[in-house]
Write a protein that holds these residues in place. Structure first.
Motif, mmCIF file in Angstrom:
data_model
loop_
_atom_site.group_PDB
_atom_site.id
_atom_site.type_symbol
_atom_site.label_atom_id
_atom_site.label_comp_id
_atom_site.label_asym_id
_atom_site.label_seq_id
_atom_site.Cartn_x
_atom_site.Cartn_y
_atom_site.Cartn_z
ATOM 1 N N PHE A 90 0.834 -1.203 0.000
ATOM 2 C CA PHE A 90 0.000 0.000 0.000
ATOM 3 C C PHE A 90 0.873 1.259 0.000
ATOM 4 O O PHE A 90 0.553 2.244 -0.671
ATOM 5 N N LYS A 130 0.989 3.992 -3.057
ATOM 6 C CA LYS A 130 0.670 5.390 -2.745
ATOM 7 C C LYS A 130 1.808 6.301 -3.206
ATOM 8 O O LYS A 130 1.568 7.365 -3.794
ATOM 9 N N GLN A 154 -9.050 0.091 -6.517
ATOM 10 C CA GLN A 154 -8.205 0.263 -5.333
ATOM 11 C C GLN A 154 -7.155 1.337 -5.577
ATOM 12 O O GLN A 154 -6.921 2.212 -4.731
ATOM 13 N N LEU A 206 -6.909 4.976 -3.847
ATOM 14 C CA LEU A 206 -5.759 5.291 -2.986
ATOM 15 C C LEU A 206 -5.258 6.709 -3.207
ATOM 16 O O LEU A 206 -4.569 7.266 -2.355
ATOM 17 N N THR A 239 -7.601 8.641 -0.556
ATOM 18 C CA THR A 239 -7.737 8.221 0.836
ATOM 19 C C THR A 239 -6.364 7.866 1.383
ATOM 20 O O THR A 239 -5.370 7.877 0.654
ATOM 21 N N SER A 287 -7.244 2.498 3.274
ATOM 22 C CA SER A 287 -7.266 1.601 2.118
ATOM 23 C C SER A 287 -6.976 0.169 2.530
ATOM 24 O O SER A 287 -7.628 -0.774 2.062
ATOM 25 N N THR A 315 -9.917 -2.615 2.120
ATOM 26 C CA THR A 315 -9.641 -3.714 1.181
ATOM 27 C C THR A 315 -9.816 -5.057 1.876
ATOM 28 O O THR A 315 -10.332 -6.012 1.289
ATOM 29 N N ASP A 325 -12.707 6.405 -0.237
ATOM 30 C CA ASP A 325 -13.220 5.299 0.577
ATOM 31 C C ASP A 325 -14.276 4.510 -0.194
ATOM 32 O O ASP A 325 -14.333 3.280 -0.109
ATOM 33 N N THR A 382 -12.600 2.282 -2.703
ATOM 34 C CA THR A 382 -11.914 1.176 -2.034
ATOM 35 C C THR A 382 -12.901 0.114 -1.565
ATOM 36 O O THR A 382 -12.610 -1.086 -1.617
#
Length: 306
Positions: free
Chosen positions: A31, A35, A91, A95, A98, A103, A107, A156, A159
């Protein structure tokens, strides 16, 4: 079984659990990498590079299996791949809007959704553990994502959509995988994800301009492709042969915890008490849905298949 054999099996089981813990850490770290890479690559281009390289690499390494792919394999692999593509693209886009910690936990709710998708397909009613998990998960999502106006932000929301499609992906793998070679199934779905991402990138995104350090980009893409995707997949499949499904479920669900920890430590994510409580409820929901609390009632637990 002799005492020496028992000790050896115990040692192997510990190594397997530690390997799965490594997988959870790798996925949690993924993640952060995604990001960070979104500052350089847009979502479609990122997934295009990640999954195209992964599928080509798998195809080359396991070429003896790849050349035996049938029309049936392509059909089922494409269906699974479409679900995987939608899950990853929602996703990745989400990302952008958020935090890493949100995330990761949102997820992870896919494991609570799976029993309900199976219910739709097989008409098999979810058990009370699934219902309890869904109830706790819904409360946790509300605490984690609802803003002052009782609305959910776009990041959100995307996600949560990604979690639904990850659940659809898991369900479709279980439905179509019987009789298919798992390596071929993995190769095809990654190829489909890569191809659809390339199409999306060409149509929807500008060609990326690399103004930063190319080495950083290569390292990030290498992590996502070879470590988080191919490497973690291989470790998980090997490790689960030597530990119980309950252990595996509990340990792998720590992905969301590691993602949150890394988000707070490395990305400066802020969590208030309400959000922390939401994370705890979602984590409890995942544990309940995945393990059915069998670790609390060992006397009632039947022998599991490693």
């Amino acid at each position: 079984m002799t005492g020496l054999e028992k000790a050896s099996n115990k040692k192997i089981s510990v190594y397997a659990d530690l390997s799965l813990l490594l997988v959870a850490m790798i996925w949690g770290g993924g993640f952060i990498v995604m990001k960070d890479t979104l500052h350089i690559l847009k979502p479609f281009y990122m997934n295009a590079l990640r999954f195209s390289v992964a599928s080509i690499t798998l195809g080359i390494i396991f070429w003896k299996k790849t050349i035996k792919i049938t029309k049936k394999d392509l059909k089922y692999g494409t269906i699974v791949g479409i679900f995987l593509w939608i899950a990853f693209i929602t996703q990745t886009i989400g990302l952008q809007y958020t935090t890493v910690s949100k995330s990761a936990f949102l997820t992870g709710t896919n494991v609570v959704i799976v029993p309900f998708l199976v219910w739709i397909i097989t008409k098999k009613h979810p058990d009370w553990y699934a219902l309890m998990g869904a109830f706790l998960c819904a409360i946790g999502i509300g605490l984690l994502t609802l803003q002052g106006s009782l609305s959910i932000g776009i990041g959100d929301g995307l996600t949560l959509l990604c979690a639904i499609f990850f659940a659809a992906h898991i369900t479709s793998v279980g439905h179509f995988a019987e009789g298919m070679d798992p390596i071929n199934l993995a190769t095809i779905q990654m190829a489909v994800t890569g191809i659809l991402s390339i199409i999306g990138a060409v149509i929807l995104e500008p060609v990326p301009k690399f103004t930063g350090n190319a080495v950083d980009l290569i390292i990030s893409l290498s992590y996502m492709t070879f470590v988080s995707t191919m490497g973690a997949f291989f470790i998980q499949n090997v490790a689960q042969k030597y530990t119980t499904s309950t252990h595996a479920a509990i340990i792998l669900s720590l992905e969301s915890v590691f993602g949150t920890i890394f988000g707070v430590m490395l990305m400066g994510d802020l969590l208030n008490i309400r959000m922390v409580l939401g994370c705890i409820l979602i984590f409890c929901a995942i544990i309940i849905a995945e393990t059915k609390l069998s670790f609390l009632f060992p006397q009632k637990k039947t022998k599991e298949v490693s």
